[in-house]
Design an enzyme around this catalytic site. Structure first.
Site, mmCIF file in Angstrom:
data_model
loop_
_atom_site.group_PDB
_atom_site.id
_atom_site.type_symbol
_atom_site.label_atom_id
_atom_site.label_comp_id
_atom_site.label_asym_id
_atom_site.label_seq_id
_atom_site.Cartn_x
_atom_site.Cartn_y
_atom_site.Cartn_z
ATOM 1 N N LYS A 1 -76.817 -29.871 -21.596
ATOM 2 C CA LYS A 1 -76.071 -31.050 -21.475
ATOM 3 C C LYS A 1 -76.465 -32.028 -22.454
ATOM 4 O O LYS A 1 -77.784 -32.122 -22.786
ATOM 5 C CB LYS A 1 -76.445 -31.741 -19.907
ATOM 6 C CG LYS A 1 -75.034 -32.549 -19.418
ATOM 7 C CD LYS A 1 -74.128 -31.700 -18.834
ATOM 8 C CE LYS A 1 -72.760 -32.443 -18.334
ATOM 9 N NZ LYS A 1 -71.949 -31.993 -17.647
ATOM 10 N N VAL B 1 -57.163 -33.292 -11.213
ATOM 11 C CA VAL B 1 -57.515 -31.759 -10.424
ATOM 12 C C VAL B 1 -56.813 -31.959 -9.005
ATOM 13 O O VAL B 1 -55.952 -31.093 -8.773
ATOM 14 C CB VAL B 1 -58.980 -31.718 -10.260
ATOM 15 C CG1 VAL B 1 -59.112 -30.347 -9.431
ATOM 16 C CG2 VAL B 1 -59.682 -31.401 -11.643
ATOM 17 N N TYR C 1 -54.197 -33.708 -7.876
ATOM 18 C CA TYR C 1 -52.988 -33.653 -7.922
ATOM 19 C C TYR C 1 -52.345 -32.110 -8.163
ATOM 20 O O TYR C 1 -51.422 -31.806 -7.430
ATOM 21 C CB TYR C 1 -52.032 -34.607 -8.699
ATOM 22 C CG TYR C 1 -50.563 -35.036 -8.284
ATOM 23 C CD1 TYR C 1 -50.499 -35.932 -7.238
ATOM 24 C CD2 TYR C 1 -49.670 -34.163 -8.705
ATOM 25 C CE1 TYR C 1 -49.222 -36.361 -7.033
ATOM 26 C CE2 TYR C 1 -48.431 -34.396 -8.298
ATOM 27 C CZ TYR C 1 -48.050 -35.600 -7.321
ATOM 28 O OH TYR C 1 -46.902 -35.557 -7.036
HETATM 29 P P1 NAD Z 1 -59.938 -37.924 -12.217
HETATM 30 O O1 NAD Z 1 -60.439 -38.920 -12.651
HETATM 31 O O2 NAD Z 1 -58.700 -37.537 -12.973
HETATM 32 O O3 NAD Z 1 -59.383 -38.012 -10.643
HETATM 33 C C1 NAD Z 1 -60.362 -38.977 -9.652
HETATM 34 C C2 NAD Z 1 -59.403 -39.390 -8.705
HETATM 35 O O4 NAD Z 1 -60.262 -39.834 -7.625
HETATM 36 C C3 NAD Z 1 -58.867 -40.620 -9.225
HETATM 37 O O5 NAD Z 1 -57.239 -40.489 -9.177
HETATM 38 C C4 NAD Z 1 -59.302 -41.899 -8.572
HETATM 39 O O6 NAD Z 1 -58.550 -42.941 -8.550
HETATM 40 C C5 NAD Z 1 -59.670 -41.213 -7.307
HETATM 41 N N1 NAD Z 1 -60.859 -41.905 -6.520
HETATM 42 C C6 NAD Z 1 -62.179 -42.592 -6.994
HETATM 43 N N2 NAD Z 1 -62.444 -43.102 -6.020
HETATM 44 C C7 NAD Z 1 -61.786 -42.946 -4.867
HETATM 45 C C8 NAD Z 1 -62.030 -43.003 -3.495
HETATM 46 N N3 NAD Z 1 -63.399 -43.817 -3.040
HETATM 47 N N4 NAD Z 1 -61.236 -42.367 -2.638
HETATM 48 C C9 NAD Z 1 -60.317 -41.865 -2.978
HETATM 49 N N5 NAD Z 1 -60.018 -41.741 -4.395
HETATM 50 C C10 NAD Z 1 -60.794 -41.973 -5.216
HETATM 51 O O7 NAD Z 1 -60.851 -36.615 -12.190
HETATM 52 P P2 NAD Z 1 -60.460 -35.412 -11.849
HETATM 53 O O8 NAD Z 1 -60.694 -34.641 -13.589
HETATM 54 O O9 NAD Z 1 -59.359 -35.010 -11.318
HETATM 55 O O10 NAD Z 1 -61.853 -34.651 -11.291
HETATM 56 C C11 NAD Z 1 -61.835 -34.941 -9.960
HETATM 57 C C12 NAD Z 1 -63.420 -34.432 -9.498
HETATM 58 O O11 NAD Z 1 -63.410 -33.160 -9.817
HETATM 59 C C13 NAD Z 1 -64.568 -35.212 -10.234
HETATM 60 O O12 NAD Z 1 -65.488 -35.318 -9.226
HETATM 61 C C14 NAD Z 1 -65.011 -34.201 -11.296
HETATM 62 O O13 NAD Z 1 -66.272 -34.351 -11.551
HETATM 63 C C15 NAD Z 1 -64.636 -32.763 -10.556
HETATM 64 N N6 NAD Z 1 -64.413 -31.919 -11.709
HETATM 65 C C16 NAD Z 1 -63.299 -31.867 -12.496
HETATM 66 C C17 NAD Z 1 -63.136 -31.026 -13.348
HETATM 67 C C18 NAD Z 1 -62.026 -31.002 -14.315
HETATM 68 O O14 NAD Z 1 -61.618 -29.937 -14.789
HETATM 69 N N7 NAD Z 1 -61.351 -32.107 -14.524
HETATM 70 C C19 NAD Z 1 -64.042 -29.664 -13.317
HETATM 71 C C20 NAD Z 1 -64.775 -29.476 -12.343
HETATM 72 C C21 NAD Z 1 -65.224 -30.592 -11.719
#
Ligand code: NAD
Length: 341
Positions: free
Chosen positions: A78, A179, A181
């Protein structure tokens, strides 16, 4: 610092200061035993160098675990960039960072993480080939959602209270971002009943209209009766209070670091809630990033993502057999792959 390195069983840590660009960056390499260390680049303000180093070390370790359980020929690493306080030239900063990565000769491959963007990865790519998540590599989120969906199939098989089908299963999804949605769409196709929340009202409304979801408030999502709770928003959301509120049989979602402390894995186990360890079920994105970087085909990538289901079933079988929380079983399995028995 050396004590931290020893405790996390880290391979090496590199620090870089570049006067011209103002770059202050740390690259922590946890392990290269299985292959080059891959892990995202975080760029946020840090109050001290110690904080930046601690963050890099902690995050590098978990990347090794994730890559090992995903069966990837990769180690974990990292990097963190201490975001300059005043105005700075972002392009110059990331160019200097790209040179830093190049100096490590391929031991570390970078990717996107908090604060960094696809355009930053493109700048890094002008200096080194050891970078993923560029504008030509694509978005990992659909792969992460697919992995979580496969993980949920494992949950259906392992939890005696469930049928083998998602039809009419109540899945409570917290966070409807990239993710969350995409996961809702997959679950909806199988006839699941969605209960959703997000702090962004528009996303909730879209999910209600397009996928027939039921909306609840951000607080209600923990206590709403459901079959599966799927955290796809923030990390650290499973603590003593929220676990106490849960009215579900299983937790399976994409968010990183869902357990506030390791003890929370025990609490879920004692409550009889099946927990899909986060770094195992959310590995689809890493698989996509790593294998795209290695030039693998979409078929090969999907095959590896599908394997999350079987690995998770193995974890659940061990949990049952050895009466040990799934979070500990997964750690142990990853450690065995990294360090041997
Ligand atoms: P994103 O930022 O696109 O979506 C996160 C969503 O959570 C947003 O819509 C936000 O408004 C909502 N949110 C934030 N605080 C909230 C709360 N208190 N209550 C309800 N909703 C809330 O992020 P993402 O890329 O969809 O990732 C989602 C999670 O999955 C994160 O924890 C990320 O670290 C993890 N993750 C993502 C990936 C990836 O490929 N994007 C891979 C591994 C892990």
């Amino acid at each position: 610092m050396f004590r931290q390195i020893e405790e996390a069983r880290l391979s090496d840590v590199h620090l870089k200061y570049d006067e011209a660009s103002g770059l202050k960056a740390v690259i922590a390499i946890h392990s290269t035993r299985r292959g080059p260390a891959l892990g995202g680049c975080r760029i946020i303000p840090y109050s001290s160098t110690e904080d930046a180093v601690t963050d890099a070390i902690r995050l590098a370790e978990s990347m090794s675990y994730k890559a090992a359980l995903a069966g990837l020929d990769l180690g974990g690493g990292k990097s963190v960039i201490m975001e300059p306080e005043g105005p700075y030239d972002r392009e110059e900063l990331f160019r200097a960072f790209g040179q830093f990565i190049e100096e490590l000769g391929g031991r570390y491959i970078t990717a996107m993480d908090s604060g960094s963007k696809v355009s930053d990865m493109d700048i890094i790519a002008s200096q080194t080939q050891h970078v993923s998540c560029t504008s030509s590599s694509g978005n990992p989120a659909p792969s992460t959602a697919l992995g979580v969906y496969k993980g949920i199939q494992a949950v259906l098989k392992a939890e005696p209270a469930f049928d083998s089908s998602l039809k009419d299963m109540r899945v409570a999804v917290q966070g409807l971002g990239n993710v969350g949605y995409a996961l809702c769409q997959l679950l909806h196709q199988d006839g699941a009943r969605l209960i959703v929340t997000d702090i962004d009202e528009e996303k909730v409304q879209q999910c209600v209209e397009e996928l027939g979801a039921t909306a609840v408030s951000a607080e209600e999502i923990y206590s709403v009766p459901c079959d599966i709770f799927s955290p796809c928003g923030l990390g650290g959301i499973l603590n003593e209070d929220t676990i106490d509120e849960l009215q579900c049989n299983a937790v399976a979602g994409s968010a990183n670091n869902q357990l506030l402390t390791p003890h929370c894995g025990h609490l879920l186990y004692e409550k009889g809630i099946l927990y899909a360890p986060d770094y195992l079920i959310n590995a689809g994105g890493l698989i996509f990033v790593a294998m795209t970087h290695q030039g693998k085909s979409q078929n090969e990538i999907n095959h590896r993502i599908n394997a999350i289901e079987e690995t998770l079933l193995k974890v659940f079988r061990h949990e049952l057999l050895h009466r040990t929380p799934s979070s500990l079983v997964a750690d142990h399995m990853a450690e065995t792959q990294l360090y041997g028995e």
